[in-house]
Design an enzyme around this catalytic site. Structure first.
Site, PDB file in Angstrom:
ATOM      1  N   LYS A   1       0.693  -1.277   0.017  1.00  0.00           N
ATOM      2  CA  LYS A   1       0.054  -0.197  -0.076  1.00  0.00           C
ATOM      3  C   LYS A   1       0.981   1.183   0.196  1.00  0.00           C
ATOM      4  CE  LYS A   1      -0.388  -0.304   5.069  1.00  0.00           C
ATOM      5  NZ  LYS A   1      -1.060  -0.982   6.139  1.00  0.00           N
TER       6      LYS A   1
ATOM      7  N   TYR B   1      15.896  29.977   8.444  1.00  0.00           N
ATOM      8  CA  TYR B   1      14.758  30.683   8.995  1.00  0.00           C
ATOM      9  C   TYR B   1      14.835  31.060  10.542  1.00  0.00           C
ATOM     10  CZ  TYR B   1      12.375  30.332   4.470  1.00  0.00           C
ATOM     11  OH  TYR B   1      12.237  30.424   3.052  1.00  0.00           O
TER      12      TYR B   1
HETATM   13  C1  LIG Z   1      -0.460  -1.949   6.787  1.00  0.00           C
HETATM   14  C2  LIG Z   1      -1.042  -3.199   7.163  1.00  0.00           C
HETATM   15  C3  LIG Z   1      -0.054  -4.300   7.146  1.00  0.00           C
HETATM   16  C4  LIG Z   1       1.077  -4.427   7.156  1.00  0.00           C
HETATM   17  O1  LIG Z   1       1.914  -3.883   8.315  1.00  0.00           O
HETATM   18  P1  LIG Z   1       3.231  -3.614   8.707  1.00  0.00           P
HETATM   19  O2  LIG Z   1       3.377  -3.253  10.064  1.00  0.00           O
HETATM   20  O3  LIG Z   1       3.820  -2.636   7.697  1.00  0.00           O
HETATM   21  O4  LIG Z   1       3.925  -4.989   8.514  1.00  0.00           O
HETATM   22  C5  LIG Z   1      -0.847  -5.532   7.484  1.00  0.00           C
HETATM   23  N1  LIG Z   1      -2.218  -5.516   7.493  1.00  0.00           N
HETATM   24  C6  LIG Z   1      -3.083  -4.473   7.614  1.00  0.00           C
HETATM   25  C7  LIG Z   1      -4.250  -4.437   7.809  1.00  0.00           C
HETATM   26  C8  LIG Z   1      -2.390  -3.293   7.607  1.00  0.00           C
HETATM   27  O5  LIG Z   1      -3.236  -2.233   7.699  1.00  0.00           O
END
Ligand SMILES: *Cc1c(COP(=O)(O)O)cnc(C)c1O
Length: 349
Positions: free
Chosen positions: A31, A240
């Site tokens: 994702k 800044y």
């Molecule tokens: C993002 C996510 C994962 C992966 O999690 P990590 O901690 O990055 O390994 C797995 N399952 C769900 C439902 C997630 O939202």
């Protein structure tokens, strides 16, 4: 060239995926553009290494992944089947992880014969059907042979948190005796041990070299070019709002990356950069396109400095800014010139 170079080691990525392969099947969470590292090259490298199940957050991400990988891999959608998603789910053969009775109705009325999975809430109260909803729908759902029944752990990065065992217990109770494949663990859950693995694990951050997979190989390297250097006299300030004031003569390098590139402003005065083994403190405020670094102690003026690399991983940098490796990775901006190295480089990049 005034942009930084982000190098992504696809061999290290594949190594991490294999090192986390503990369940009968190991999926891959890609994702948010593969945690900011680039969906196409990451997904191609993992598919080539044997990954058959991929997870993304939205149907749009799923469609992009299908267009990249072609038919074959299963693409699961964590947000399930949202209003308006039907055309994408249908045309790209995506597998929504249904989160609510509403989503179930949407799926069964729009796509009665299409594959789907289910997400159950075991205590995180973020996504998934509540136990009572599941109890009411269970028989109807199971008659449709869900592709996966999953839940998500809220504290798997804290191995001793009582929440882990509590959620495991709820998940077992909700899914006892199912023939459908089950999944509970992301990266953290994978590291909690066999009890948490079930039929499929879903690592994300560990693939990309982040905690809690402390054994991970670093995947990302970020080099920032020096635009100019100057000497600052005692009493002069840098950046800044006089965010840094020199007490002694200092040599200061201005580097070409800022908060628009994901070097979040909370790194101001806190992060460290490296020239080989030598550390150089970031001084003053992070600006949009630039940071300033104290290079007084370096023997000579480098062409670039390293922000992420063997000297410092995503979690160390994250700590300096009061955040987590996930946020550092997913914030990495679009202006870097990206190089993919390793066996998978070239495919889909
Ligand atoms: C993002 C996510 C994962 C992966 O999690 P990590 O901690 O990055 O390994 C797995 N399952 C769900 C439902 C997630 O939202």
């Amino acid at each position: 060239m005034a942009s930084g170079t982000l190098t992504i080691d696809l061999d290290a990525l594949v190594h991490n995926w294999r090192a986390l392969a503990k369940a009968p099947e190991t999926g891959a969470v890609v994702k948010a553009d593969a945690y900011g590292l680039g969906l196409a090259p990451v997904a191609h490298a993992l598919a080539k290494a044997g990954a058959r199940s991929f997870f993304v957050a939205t149907a749009e991400e799923g469609a992009a992944l299908r267009d990249t990988l072609g038919q074959g891999p299963v693409i699961y959608i964590f947000s399930g089947h949202m209003a308006g998603d039907t055309p994408l789910i249908n045309s790209r053969t995506l597998t929504p992880l249904l989160n609510s009775p509403d989503q179930l109705e949407r799926q069964l009325s729009a796509l009665p014969d299409a594959p789907f999975g289910l997400q159950l809430d075991t205590g995180m109260n973020r996504l998934g059907m509540e136990p009572a909803e599941w109890a009411a729908l269970r028989d109807r759902l199971l008659s449709k042979s869900p592709a996966l029944v999953m839940s998500h752990l809220a504290a798997a990065d804290e191995p001793h948190a009582p929440m882990n065992a509590a959620q495991l217990k709820v998940f077992r109770a909700l899914t006892e005796g199912l023939t459908a494949p089950r999944s509970l663990a992301a990266t953290g859950g994978t590291l909690l041990g066999r009890d948490y693995h079930f039929d499929m694990t879903r690592p994300g951050i560990g693939l990309y070299g982040g905690a809690p997979f402390t054994q991970a190989r670093p995947v990302v390297r970020l080099e920032l070019p020096v635009v100019q250097t100057r000497t600052v006299a005692p009493g002069e300030s840098v950046g800044y709002n006089r965010g840094y004031v020199a007490r002694q003569p200092r040599r200061v390098a201005t580097l070409a990356a800022g908060y628009a590139d994901g070097l979040i402003r909370a790194m101001s005065g806190k992060a460290t950069l490296y020239s080989g083994p030598n550390s150089c403190p970031l001084i003053g405020r992070v600006s949009m396109d630039l940071i300033t670094v104290d290079i007084t102690d370096l023997p000579d003026t480098p062409d670039s400095l390293t922000l992420l690399g063997p000297q410092q991983g995503v979690d160390t940098l994250a700590q300096a800014a009061g955040t987590i490796g996930y946020e550092v990775l997913t914030s990495l901006g679009a202006r870097y010139s990206r190089r993919y190295t390793g066996a998978g480089a070239g495919a889909g990049a």
